[in-house]
Design a protein around this motif. Sequence first.
Motif, PDB file in Angstrom:
ATOM      1  N   ARG A  34      27.473   7.435  -3.237  1.00  0.00           N
ATOM      2  CA  ARG A  34      27.404   8.808  -3.735  1.00  0.00           C
ATOM      3  C   ARG A  34      26.776   9.772  -2.736  1.00  0.00           C
ATOM      4  N   VAL A  35      26.058   9.249  -1.753  1.00  0.00           N
ATOM      5  CA  VAL A  35      25.388  10.145  -0.791  1.00  0.00           C
ATOM      6  C   VAL A  35      26.002  10.079   0.611  1.00  0.00           C
ATOM      7  N   GLN A  36      27.002   9.227   0.799  1.00  0.00           N
ATOM      8  CA  GLN A  36      27.586   9.078   2.137  1.00  0.00           C
ATOM      9  C   GLN A  36      28.207  10.367   2.652  1.00  0.00           C
ATOM     10  N   LYS A  37      28.725  11.206   1.736  1.00  0.00           N
ATOM     11  CA  LYS A  37      29.338  12.457   2.154  1.00  0.00           C
ATOM     12  C   LYS A  37      28.359  13.625   2.132  1.00  0.00           C
ATOM     13  N   ALA A  38      27.132  13.365   1.742  1.00  0.00           N
ATOM     14  CA  ALA A  38      26.114  14.420   1.702  1.00  0.00           C
ATOM     15  C   ALA A  38      25.101  14.188   2.824  1.00  0.00           C
ATOM     16  N   ASP A  39      23.848  13.901   2.474  1.00  0.00           N
ATOM     17  CA  ASP A  39      22.811  13.697   3.496  1.00  0.00           C
ATOM     18  C   ASP A  39      22.965  12.373   4.231  1.00  0.00           C
ATOM     19  N   ASN A  40      23.696  11.437   3.610  1.00  0.00           N
ATOM     20  CA  ASN A  40      23.870  10.107   4.186  1.00  0.00           C
ATOM     21  C   ASN A  40      22.530   9.395   4.378  1.00  0.00           C
ATOM     22  N   LYS A  41      21.604   9.654   3.440  1.00  0.00           N
ATOM     23  CA  LYS A  41      20.290   9.026   3.528  1.00  0.00           C
ATOM     24  C   LYS A  41      19.830   8.565   2.147  1.00  0.00           C
ATOM     25  N   ILE A  42      19.189   7.423   2.123  1.00  0.00           N
ATOM     26  CA  ILE A  42      18.380   6.994   0.985  1.00  0.00           C
ATOM     27  C   ILE A  42      17.019   6.604   1.554  1.00  0.00           C
ATOM     28  N   ALA A  43      16.017   6.528   0.700  1.00  0.00           N
ATOM     29  CA  ALA A  43      14.671   6.258   1.222  1.00  0.00           C
ATOM     30  C   ALA A  43      13.944   5.215   0.388  1.00  0.00           C
ATOM     31  N   TYR A  44      13.055   4.513   1.068  1.00  0.00           N
ATOM     32  CA  TYR A  44      12.117   3.611   0.409  1.00  0.00           C
ATOM     33  C   TYR A  44      10.727   3.988   0.886  1.00  0.00           C
ATOM     34  N   ILE A  45       9.820   4.235  -0.055  1.00  0.00           N
ATOM     35  CA  ILE A  45       8.443   4.614   0.258  1.00  0.00           C
ATOM     36  C   ILE A  45       7.507   3.587  -0.355  1.00  0.00           C
ATOM     37  N   ASP A  46       6.562   3.097   0.432  1.00  0.00           N
ATOM     38  CA  ASP A  46       5.550   2.150  -0.043  1.00  0.00           C
ATOM     39  C   ASP A  46       4.192   2.688   0.385  1.00  0.00           C
ATOM     40  N   LEU A  47       3.395   3.158  -0.575  1.00  0.00           N
ATOM     41  CA  LEU A  47       2.167   3.882  -0.244  1.00  0.00           C
ATOM     42  C   LEU A  47       0.954   2.984  -0.054  1.00  0.00           C
ATOM     43  N   PHE A  48       1.026   1.748  -0.493  1.00  0.00           N
ATOM     44  CA  PHE A  48      -0.066   0.778  -0.300  1.00  0.00           C
ATOM     45  C   PHE A  48       0.571  -0.487   0.266  1.00  0.00           C
ATOM     46  N   ALA A  49       1.095  -0.392   1.470  1.00  0.00           N
ATOM     47  CA  ALA A  49       2.057  -1.372   1.977  1.00  0.00           C
ATOM     48  C   ALA A  49       1.441  -2.704   2.396  1.00  0.00           C
TER      49      ALA A  49
END
Length: 373
Positions: A34-49
């Motif tokens: 669904r995002v390949q034609k838009a920002d082409n980005k997804i994210a993973y955030i880990d705040l206490f990694a």
Amino acid sequence: MASSFFEEQKEQSEIKAAIVAKYFWAWAKVIMPRVQKADNKIAYIDLFAGPGRYKDGSSSTPLLILEKAIADPVMSKMLVTLFNDKDEAHAESLQAAINALPGVKTLTHEPHVNNQEVGEEIVKMFEQTKLVPTLCFVDPWGYKGLSLRLINSVLKDWACECVFFFNYNRINMGLTNPFVVEHMNALFGEERANALRTRLKGMSSEDRELSIVEELAKALKVMGGKYVLPFAFTNDKGTRTTHHLIFVSKNVLGYKIMKDIMAGESSRSSQGVASFRYSPADARFPILFDLARPLDDLAGMLLKDFAGQTLAMQDIFERHHVGKPYIEKNYKAALRQLEAGGKIQVDPPKRPVRKGEVTFAPSVQVTFPALRR
């Protein structure tokens, strides 16, 4: 104490990491097209990694996520990762572990490792940023840094979801500790926390747990986290809950996917219905869990809740499962049970048999009898 947590990978930590990594993969597979034609980005955030690897050499969640991305040609181009740990030694260890991952240089977006305390500054940054579709994992040692504002700062944007560690032991004690009122208010909201403190007086330990988790779920729903799903962990003897892993989403599909994953990681089930709990004691001290009959309970609920109606199996599941410990296969099993007992009418009545059971395709129509007066 936090550093000793990473010295060896306890069984519960392995389950927790598996749940997050499995969900990330399933979530990413839904979002990426669904995002390949838009920002082409997804994210993973880990705040206490944490430091990346446990003392036994096994991978913690950040490395599991990156290994998934490296192995997938599409995800390797799309994934943006932000890892943070306020412990400088942990941050340095994590960076070294990431640098040593085979194929890490094939990622389009280089993993970013921060070293700062989770608090007002990070919350403001997320609040002022329009996030790409993001899965955020918040796994504090205790409760400092975990707040409704932090969770909402991520959930506010499209396809953004949060999984967080809820240290039940410490929060249960913290609610009656005058020295940590600020932290508890940040987690529950001041008005809700004050009401909860009053209600908890004289409660049994079981009722305390149910009340605390229920109030947290209500607080999350008020701010927009429509779907909340907790998974409990117990101590080694299985006698009391130590913490929960809590999933928050605005999307029912995410809720369904995570429910299936958590059900699969549960250490016990009764009639095929998962406990949404992991207890190391379950494997050592098996009990006749089928003395409880949760599938029978579901069958009874369906007869009552859909009395006099005709619906497709898929509609029954989608209308009914939110907030209940049942996954799709449980609904099919309950409907088979009702069909075999002649308590419902099913169209078509003749259907394929697989693995000894009559199939229940999503389009199969089910007619429930009207309630007798």
